[in-house]
Write a protein that holds these residues in place. Structure first.
Motif, PDB file in Angstrom:
ATOM      1  N   GLY A  15       0.690  -1.412  -0.083  1.00  0.00           N
ATOM      2  CA  GLY A  15       0.345  -0.310  -0.015  1.00  0.00           C
ATOM      3  C   GLY A  15       0.507   1.214  -0.198  1.00  0.00           C
ATOM      4  N   GLY A  16       2.044   1.027   0.212  1.00  0.00           N
ATOM      5  CA  GLY A  16       3.140   2.437   0.456  1.00  0.00           C
ATOM      6  C   GLY A  16       3.654   2.623  -1.167  1.00  0.00           C
ATOM      7  N   SER A  17       4.189   3.417  -0.400  1.00  0.00           N
ATOM      8  CA  SER A  17       4.519   4.710  -2.687  1.00  0.00           C
ATOM      9  C   SER A  17       6.242   5.016  -2.463  1.00  0.00           C
ATOM     10  CB  SER A  17       4.431   5.723  -2.203  1.00  0.00           C
ATOM     11  OG  SER A  17       2.967   5.499  -2.420  1.00  0.00           O
ATOM     12  N   LEU A  18       6.973   4.464  -3.276  1.00  0.00           N
ATOM     13  CA  LEU A  18       7.876   5.143  -3.717  1.00  0.00           C
ATOM     14  C   LEU A  18       8.524   5.369  -4.896  1.00  0.00           C
ATOM     15  CD1 LEU A  18      10.407   1.555  -2.775  1.00  0.00           C
ATOM     16  CD2 LEU A  18      10.658   3.482  -2.079  1.00  0.00           C
ATOM     17  N   ASN A  83       3.063   3.595  -6.710  1.00  0.00           N
ATOM     18  CA  ASN A  83       1.890   3.676  -5.592  1.00  0.00           C
ATOM     19  C   ASN A  83       1.164   2.537  -5.454  1.00  0.00           C
ATOM     20  OD1 ASN A  83       2.702   6.716  -5.236  1.00  0.00           O
ATOM     21  ND2 ASN A  83       0.644   7.935  -7.142  1.00  0.00           N
ATOM     22  N   SER A  84       0.267   2.241  -4.552  1.00  0.00           N
ATOM     23  CA  SER A  84      -0.495   0.684  -4.159  1.00  0.00           C
ATOM     24  C   SER A  84       0.459  -0.377  -4.074  1.00  0.00           C
ATOM     25  CB  SER A  84      -1.542   1.147  -4.841  1.00  0.00           C
ATOM     26  OG  SER A  84      -2.416   2.484  -4.091  1.00  0.00           O
ATOM     27  N   LEU A  85       2.231  -0.137  -3.423  1.00  0.00           N
ATOM     28  CA  LEU A  85       2.630  -1.149  -3.683  1.00  0.00           C
ATOM     29  C   LEU A  85       2.449  -2.854  -3.233  1.00  0.00           C
ATOM     30  CD1 LEU A  85       6.292   0.926  -3.331  1.00  0.00           C
ATOM     31  CD2 LEU A  85       4.998  -0.736  -5.388  1.00  0.00           C
ATOM     32  N   LYS A  86       2.239  -3.370  -3.863  1.00  0.00           N
ATOM     33  CA  LYS A  86       2.178  -5.356  -3.834  1.00  0.00           C
ATOM     34  C   LYS A  86       3.376  -5.261  -3.531  1.00  0.00           C
ATOM     35  CE  LYS A  86      -2.187  -4.444  -6.995  1.00  0.00           C
ATOM     36  NZ  LYS A  86      -2.829  -4.758  -7.827  1.00  0.00           N
ATOM     37  N   SER A 125       6.658  -6.305   1.514  1.00  0.00           N
ATOM     38  CA  SER A 125       6.257  -6.892   2.620  1.00  0.00           C
ATOM     39  C   SER A 125       4.614  -6.824   3.506  1.00  0.00           C
ATOM     40  CB  SER A 125       7.020  -6.778   3.695  1.00  0.00           C
ATOM     41  OG  SER A 125       6.735  -4.617   4.413  1.00  0.00           O
ATOM     42  N   SER A 126       4.338  -7.343   3.203  1.00  0.00           N
ATOM     43  CA  SER A 126       2.826  -7.471   3.284  1.00  0.00           C
ATOM     44  C   SER A 126       2.088  -7.197   4.944  1.00  0.00           C
ATOM     45  CB  SER A 126       1.950  -9.046   2.236  1.00  0.00           C
ATOM     46  OG  SER A 126       2.643  -9.978   4.095  1.00  0.00           O
TER      47      SER A 126
END
Length: 126
Positions: A15-18, A83-86, A125-126
């Protein structure tokens, strides 16, 4: 000759962003640039590509709506906003460049890129 240096990788929760950066240097600024990734045990795959003279883009279906490729021609830098990383986005991310092109190089055409960076690791990471 073109040198590519990636930066911006790291570890984030789902859910994070880079934002990845790829700085190009050398005697020629590429007309096409792209981002690719390779997870352990998997083939390298295209993520996003951009035509630096016109800003047309191409994206992998798996990242559409979540990732954005952009460029700053004044800084000879291409960015990948993620965004919205999985967790499945975890991979080594590589920047690539093709000096001469007349339109965006499809992300499926890895073999068309002339230069590659060393990569930057992204871990989700989940």
């Amino acid at each position: 000759q073109v040198q590519l240096v990636e930066s911006g990788g790291g570890s984030v929760q789902a859910g994070g962003s880079l934002r990845l950066s790829c700085a190009a240097s050398g005697n020629t600024y590429p007309n096409c640039m792209g981002w690719f990734r390779q997870a352990p045990g998997k083939e390298r795959e295209g993520v996003a590509a951009i035509y630096t003279s016109g800003s047309s883009t191409d994206y992998a279906d798996s990242v559409k709506g979540r990732f954005t490729i952009s460029l700053d021609n004044a800084k000879n830098t291409v960015y990948l906003q993620m965004n919205s990383l999985k967790p499945e986005d975890t991979a080594m991310y590589y920047c690539a460049a093709k000096i001469i092109c007349m339109r965006v190089v499809p992300i499926s055409a890895l073999y068309e890129y002339d230069y590659w960076g060393q990569g930057t690791q992204v871990t989700v990471s989940s």
